[in-house]
Write a protein that holds these residues in place. Structure first.
Motif, PDB file in Angstrom:
ATOM      1  N   LYS A 248      17.345 -20.971  16.892  1.00 27.51           N
ATOM      2  CA  LYS A 248      18.137 -22.111  17.374  1.00 27.51           C
ATOM      3  C   LYS A 248      18.374 -22.039  18.881  1.00 27.51           C
ATOM      4  O   LYS A 248      18.836 -22.999  19.475  1.00 27.51           O
ATOM      5  N   ASP A 249      18.098 -20.865  19.438  1.00 30.45           N
ATOM      6  CA  ASP A 249      18.357 -20.689  20.864  1.00 30.45           C
ATOM      7  C   ASP A 249      17.497 -19.516  21.331  1.00 30.45           C
ATOM      8  O   ASP A 249      17.629 -18.410  20.812  1.00 30.45           O
TER       9      ASP A 249
ATOM     10  N   ASN B 267      16.939 -13.471  22.603  1.00 34.04           N
ATOM     11  CA  ASN B 267      16.997 -13.318  24.062  1.00 34.04           C
ATOM     12  C   ASN B 267      16.274 -12.067  24.518  1.00 34.04           C
ATOM     13  O   ASN B 267      16.493 -10.983  23.979  1.00 34.04           O
ATOM     14  N   ASN B 268      15.436 -12.224  25.520  1.00 33.26           N
ATOM     15  CA  ASN B 268      14.809 -11.068  26.172  1.00 33.26           C
ATOM     16  C   ASN B 268      13.999 -10.198  25.220  1.00 33.26           C
ATOM     17  O   ASN B 268      14.068  -8.970  25.285  1.00 33.26           O
TER      18      ASN B 268
ATOM     19  N   ASP C  77      19.074 -16.582  14.667  1.00 31.66           N
ATOM     20  CA  ASP C  77      19.873 -17.655  15.271  1.00 31.66           C
ATOM     21  C   ASP C  77      19.659 -17.708  16.772  1.00 31.66           C
ATOM     22  O   ASP C  77      19.449 -18.776  17.334  1.00 31.66           O
ATOM     23  N   ILE C  78      19.757 -16.528  17.425  1.00 26.32           N
ATOM     24  CA  ILE C  78      19.470 -16.503  18.859  1.00 26.32           C
ATOM     25  C   ILE C  78      18.455 -15.410  19.158  1.00 26.32           C
ATOM     26  O   ILE C  78      18.447 -14.351  18.523  1.00 26.32           O
TER      27      ILE C  78
ATOM     28  N   ILE D 151      18.001  -9.267  20.230  1.00 28.38           N
ATOM     29  CA  ILE D 151      18.326  -9.124  21.651  1.00 28.38           C
ATOM     30  C   ILE D 151      17.583  -7.939  22.241  1.00 28.38           C
ATOM     31  O   ILE D 151      17.741  -6.810  21.777  1.00 28.38           O
ATOM     32  N   ASN D 152      16.791  -8.176  23.260  1.00 28.52           N
ATOM     33  CA  ASN D 152      16.107  -7.103  24.003  1.00 28.52           C
ATOM     34  C   ASN D 152      15.299  -6.185  23.091  1.00 28.52           C
ATOM     35  O   ASN D 152      15.278  -4.964  23.273  1.00 28.52           O
TER      36      ASN D 152
ATOM     37  N   VAL E 110      15.798 -17.593  24.834  1.00 31.75           N
ATOM     38  CA  VAL E 110      15.704 -17.510  26.292  1.00 31.75           C
ATOM     39  C   VAL E 110      14.995 -16.218  26.689  1.00 31.75           C
ATOM     40  O   VAL E 110      15.297 -15.143  26.154  1.00 31.75           O
TER      41      VAL E 110
ATOM     42  N   ALA F  21      21.200 -12.209  15.645  1.00 27.01           N
ATOM     43  CA  ALA F  21      20.801 -11.996  17.037  1.00 27.01           C
ATOM     44  C   ALA F  21      19.629 -11.038  17.130  1.00 27.01           C
ATOM     45  O   ALA F  21      19.648  -9.969  16.519  1.00 27.01           O
TER      46      ALA F  21
ATOM     47  N   ASN G  73      24.332 -26.859  24.332  1.00 23.89           N
ATOM     48  CA  ASN G  73      23.627 -26.017  25.304  1.00 23.89           C
ATOM     49  C   ASN G  73      22.631 -25.035  24.683  1.00 23.89           C
ATOM     50  O   ASN G  73      22.176 -24.111  25.351  1.00 23.89           O
ATOM     51  N   ASP G  74      22.328 -25.173  23.407  1.00 17.84           N
ATOM     52  CA  ASP G  74      21.224 -24.385  22.864  1.00 17.84           C
ATOM     53  C   ASP G  74      19.977 -24.692  23.680  1.00 17.84           C
ATOM     54  O   ASP G  74      19.754 -25.833  24.083  1.00 17.84           O
ATOM     55  N   SER G  75      19.195 -23.659  23.906  1.00 19.40           N
ATOM     56  CA  SER G  75      18.050 -23.905  24.775  1.00 19.40           C
ATOM     57  C   SER G  75      16.787 -23.212  24.289  1.00 19.40           C
ATOM     58  O   SER G  75      16.829 -22.300  23.453  1.00 19.40           O
TER      59      SER G  75
END
Lengths: 37, 295
Positions: free
Chosen positions: B181-182, B157-158, B154-155, B133-134, B184, B131, B208-210
């Motif tokens: 993989k995801d 975000n932000n 993997d993900i 994240i931020n 946002v 992850a 729902n991966d986006s």
């Protein structure tokens, strides 16, 4: 009785990171980031 | 905030008002509760990381300390720490990113790493995490070995990635820039992707991966073989924008500037020199492929 089939997890690194850091896992779940709502 | 408010004044023995000389407190003045940390590969051994004189020797140490300060039950949980990284090449494989914090490299020569900062592992990915994240990365070069990745998360975000340089070894085009993989709500601004097989590679893994609400702006994708940006099938959009970007092969032949298999990207004001331009995207406006306007 057969065990319930678990959905395949395709982010093994993320699963491992959450296992080591449950706080991160709680935040991701609460915010709908992972697993996706 | 005035300069005077950042200084402490006192009165000397002659009754004159003077600025009191005291050490700078390593606090992030942007947000409360935040610390500033320092990393310098040239220190003989790691200190507490709170000043250049007592810098950490590795980036991983700083990340570990910053992440340990997070209380995930708080809202907001992010303490907003900032870590300044001294110039040079850091042979590190980072397996965690600082959540809700910022890494800032020293200067602009992110490939050379003399005055700038680069993360260039001998083996493995530069950043390989579950992850991201931020997190904010500024002025950092990420130079991956052949067939490895600059960032594999993997993900994502932000996150905010500004003025960063993503590259494999020169003239190989087998490494990848950002692999996820995801993703946002990320902003990738003023970055360069060079000497890679793919600049940004987004692969569907779970339902729902986006790839949504991202902005890729003012960035260069050059000397890339397969695709500047590749989006796999089944990813959920929309609202990801690609703006003001240049895609060109340079020493390589770029097969796709953008290969969008989920039809979720909106492209505008971009220029491409490639075999295929903005393939499959949701919209393309005011952009050129090999000199011809694309609509």
């Amino acid at each position: 009785m057969t065990a319930k089939k678990q959905p395949k997890k395709n982010k093994p690194k993320l699963e491992e990171e959450i296992k080591k850091n449950p706080g991160l896992g709680s935040y991701l779940k609460k915010s709908g980031i992972y697993p996706k709502k | 905030m005035s300069v005077a408010s950042l200084l402490t004044f006192g009165v000397n023995v002659l009754g004159e008002e003077v600025i009191i000389d005291k050490p700078l407190i390593a606090r992030n003045i942007w947000t409360p509760h935040s610390n500033v940390y320092y990393v310098d590969k040239r220190v003989s051994s790691s200190g507490n990381g709170r000043s250049w004189n007592f810098a950490f020797k590795t980036i991983a140490e700083a990340i570990s300390v910053m992440n340990a300060r997070i209380d995930w039950s708080e809202t907001p949980w992010a303490v907003g720490d900032i870590c300044f990284i001294g110039p040079g090449s850091y042979d590190e494989n980072l397996t965690s990113m600082p959540y809700g914090a910022t890494l800032i490299g020293a200067g602009h020569d992110m490939r050379d790493g003399q005055q700038g900062t680069k993360i260039a592992p001998t083996t493995g990915d530069c950043i390989d995490v579950g992850a991201m994240i931020n997190t904010r990365l500024i002025n950092i070069g990420l130079i991956a070995p052949a067939s490895k990745d600059c960032i594999d998360a993997d993900i994502m975000n932000n996150n905010m990635l500004e003025n960063c340089y993503f590259s494999g070894p020169a003239e190989t085009q087998t490494a990848r820039g950002i692999v996820t993989k995801d993703a946002v709500m990320n902003k990738i601004i003023g970055c360069q992707f060079s000497c890679l097989d793919k600049g940004i590679d987004v692969n569907y893994a779970d339902a729902n991966d986006s790839f949504s609400h991202n902005l890729i702006d003012n960035s260069i994708f050059d000397q890339i073989d397969s695709a500047g940006i590749e989006i796999s099938t089944n990813l959920v959009g929309p609202s990801s924008k690609v703006r003001h970007c240049d895609f060109y092969g340079g020493g390589a032949t770029m097969i796709y500037a953008i290969d969008d298999n989920s039809a979720i990207l909106d492209v505008a004001w971009c220029v491409a020199e490639a075999t295929n331009g903005f393939d499959g995207v949701r919209s393309v406006n005011a952009s050129y492929l090999n000199g011809s306007i694309q609509t």
